[in-house]
Write an enzyme that holds these catalytic residues in place. Structure first.
Site, PDB file in Angstrom:
ATOM      1  CD  GLU A  61      -3.073   0.849  -0.043  1.00 33.48           C
ATOM      2  OE1 GLU A  61      -2.502   0.929  -0.508  1.00 33.48           O
ATOM      3  OE2 GLU A  61      -4.290   0.522   0.151  1.00 33.48           O
ATOM      4  CG  ASP A  62      -0.887   4.613  -1.800  1.00 33.89           C
ATOM      5  OD1 ASP A  62      -1.429   3.420  -1.741  1.00 33.89           O
ATOM      6  OD2 ASP A  62      -1.385   5.747  -2.196  1.00 33.89           O
TER       7      ASP A  62
ATOM      8  CG  ASP B 107      -5.857   8.905   6.032  1.00 28.44           C
ATOM      9  OD1 ASP B 107      -6.290   9.241   7.061  1.00 28.44           O
ATOM     10  OD2 ASP B 107      -6.658   9.625   4.648  1.00 28.44           O
TER      11      ASP B 107
ATOM     12  CG  PHE C 217      -4.893  16.046   1.458  1.00 28.75           C
ATOM     13  CD1 PHE C 217      -5.831  15.259   1.330  1.00 28.75           C
ATOM     14  CD2 PHE C 217      -4.045  15.851  -0.414  1.00 28.75           C
ATOM     15  CE1 PHE C 217      -6.177  14.419   0.135  1.00 28.75           C
ATOM     16  CE2 PHE C 217      -5.159  15.134  -1.134  1.00 28.75           C
ATOM     17  CZ  PHE C 217      -5.901  14.283  -0.784  1.00 28.75           C
TER      18      PHE C 217
ATOM     19  NE  ARG D 210      -3.772   7.928  -9.915  1.00 31.40           N
ATOM     20  CZ  ARG D 210      -4.258   7.319  -8.252  1.00 31.40           C
ATOM     21  NH1 ARG D 210      -3.397   7.469  -6.623  1.00 31.40           N
ATOM     22  NH2 ARG D 210      -5.285   7.992  -7.854  1.00 31.40           N
TER      23      ARG D 210
HETATM   24  C1  PRP Z   1      -5.917   6.044  -0.794  1.00 30.48           C
HETATM   25  C2  PRP Z   1      -4.573   5.252  -0.641  1.00 30.48           C
HETATM   26  C3  PRP Z   1      -4.868   3.969  -0.223  1.00 30.48           C
HETATM   27  C4  PRP Z   1      -6.924   4.467   0.400  1.00 30.48           C
HETATM   28  C5  PRP Z   1      -6.280   5.005   2.290  1.00 30.48           C
HETATM   29  O1  PRP Z   1      -6.574   5.047  -2.213  1.00 30.48           O
HETATM   30  O2  PRP Z   1      -3.771   4.897  -1.786  1.00 30.48           O
HETATM   31  O3  PRP Z   1      -4.934   3.104  -0.867  1.00 30.48           O
HETATM   32  O4  PRP Z   1      -7.322   5.650   0.040  1.00 30.48           O
HETATM   33  O5  PRP Z   1      -6.977   5.324   2.443  1.00 30.48           O
HETATM   34  P1  PRP Z   1      -8.011   4.372   4.324  1.00 30.48           P
HETATM   35  O6  PRP Z   1      -6.618   3.985   5.084  1.00 30.48           O
HETATM   36  O7  PRP Z   1      -8.489   5.743   4.813  1.00 30.48           O
HETATM   37  O8  PRP Z   1      -8.318   3.740   3.882  1.00 30.48           O
HETATM   38  P2  PRP Z   1      -8.076   5.896  -3.118  1.00 30.48           P
HETATM   39  O9  PRP Z   1      -8.839   5.336  -2.446  1.00 30.48           O
HETATM   40  O10 PRP Z   1      -8.327   7.381  -3.083  1.00 30.48           O
HETATM   41  O11 PRP Z   1      -7.081   5.345  -3.889  1.00 30.48           O
HETATM   42  P3  PRP Z   1      -6.258   5.658  -5.349  1.00 30.48           P
HETATM   43  O12 PRP Z   1      -5.301   4.721  -4.470  1.00 30.48           O
HETATM   44  O13 PRP Z   1      -6.962   5.019  -6.952  1.00 30.48           O
HETATM   45  O14 PRP Z   1      -5.823   6.535  -5.612  1.00 30.48           O
HETATM   46 MG    MG Z   2      -6.082   8.801  -4.007  1.00 31.83          MG
HETATM   47 MN    MN Z   3      -5.144   3.770  -3.005  1.00 28.23          MN
END
Ligand code: PRP
Ligand code: MG
Ligand code: MN
Length: 182
Positions: free
Chosen positions: A101-102, A105, A154, A167
């Site tokens: 995971e990146d 949150d 953010f 990105r």
């Molecule tokens: C973002 C991020 C994680 C997730 C974390 O993805 O890349 O996968 O949110 O949030 P959380 O811990 O509150 O669940 P996003 O849904 O924005 O999709 P993306 O990866 O395509 O940007």
């Molecule tokens: Mg996102």
């Molecule tokens: Mn994501």
């Protein structure tokens, strides 16, 4: 690029690169080359840069799998209820798996994913995240490998987006509030 949108650089390209090397070493120490290759699972799209770099830094063979999910509901923060848009191409039963995971949150996406993947009976299932925010510790998500704990701001870049932009930045930075208030 993105003139004036980035308020500050939080993590430089070099710091990311050093951390990826360090995390790769930890993952490889725990997962030596064995009877079957390690499987890295990434949820599109945020973690693609991290996965690409981590896979190349790992001194053990890995296979790459991707999932696409969508959160139910209209709220901007994730609800934790997830629909699979694209599933894994392969069975992970009895395989050693690391979710890449990146950012974690709220931890809601990940806690759903862990339950979902665990039900497929992998031999082992760990999480490797580049970034983690303080809120993540409020949800019980066991994360073995963490790159950086970051403040509740953010952030964008190195895969992380705001409205699908930024990105492609090679570093991680904070977004100027004017970008999302306008
Ligand atoms: C973002 C991020 C994680 C997730 C974390 O993805 O890349 O996968 O949110 O949030 P959380 O811990 O509150 O669940 P996003 O849904 O924005 O999709 P993306 O990866 O395509 O940007
Ligand atoms: Mg996102
Ligand atoms: Mn994501």
């Amino acid at each position: 690029m993105y003139d004036g949108d980035i308020a500050s650089v939080l993590i430089t390209e070099q710091e990311i690169s050093d951390k990826v090397t360090e995390l790769a070493k930890q993952v490889a120490d725990d997962h030596p080359e064995g009877d079957s290759d390690l499987v890295l699972i990434t949820v599109l799209k945020g973690a693609v840069m991290f996965m690409a770099d981590l896979a190349r830094a790992l001194p053990v063979p890995v296979q790459l799998e991707f999932m696409a999910v969508s959160s139910y509901g209209s709220s901007t923060s994730s609800s934790g209820v997830v629909r699979i848009l694209k599933d894994l191409d392969r069975d992970i039963a009895d395989r050693r798996v690391v979710i890449v995971e990146d950012i974690i949150d709220s931890g809601l996406t990940l806690s759903w994913l862990l339950k979902n993947l665990q039900s497929r009976r992998p031999r082992s299932l760990e999480v490797c995240t580049l970034l983690r925010k303080p809120d993540a510790v409020k949800v019980e998500v066991p994360v073995k490998y963490v790159g950086f704990d970051i403040p509740n701001e953010f952030v964008v870049g190195y895969g992380l987006d705001y409205a699908e932009r930024y990105r492609d930045l090679p570093y991680i930075g904070t977004l100027d509030p004017k970008v999302y208030s306008s």
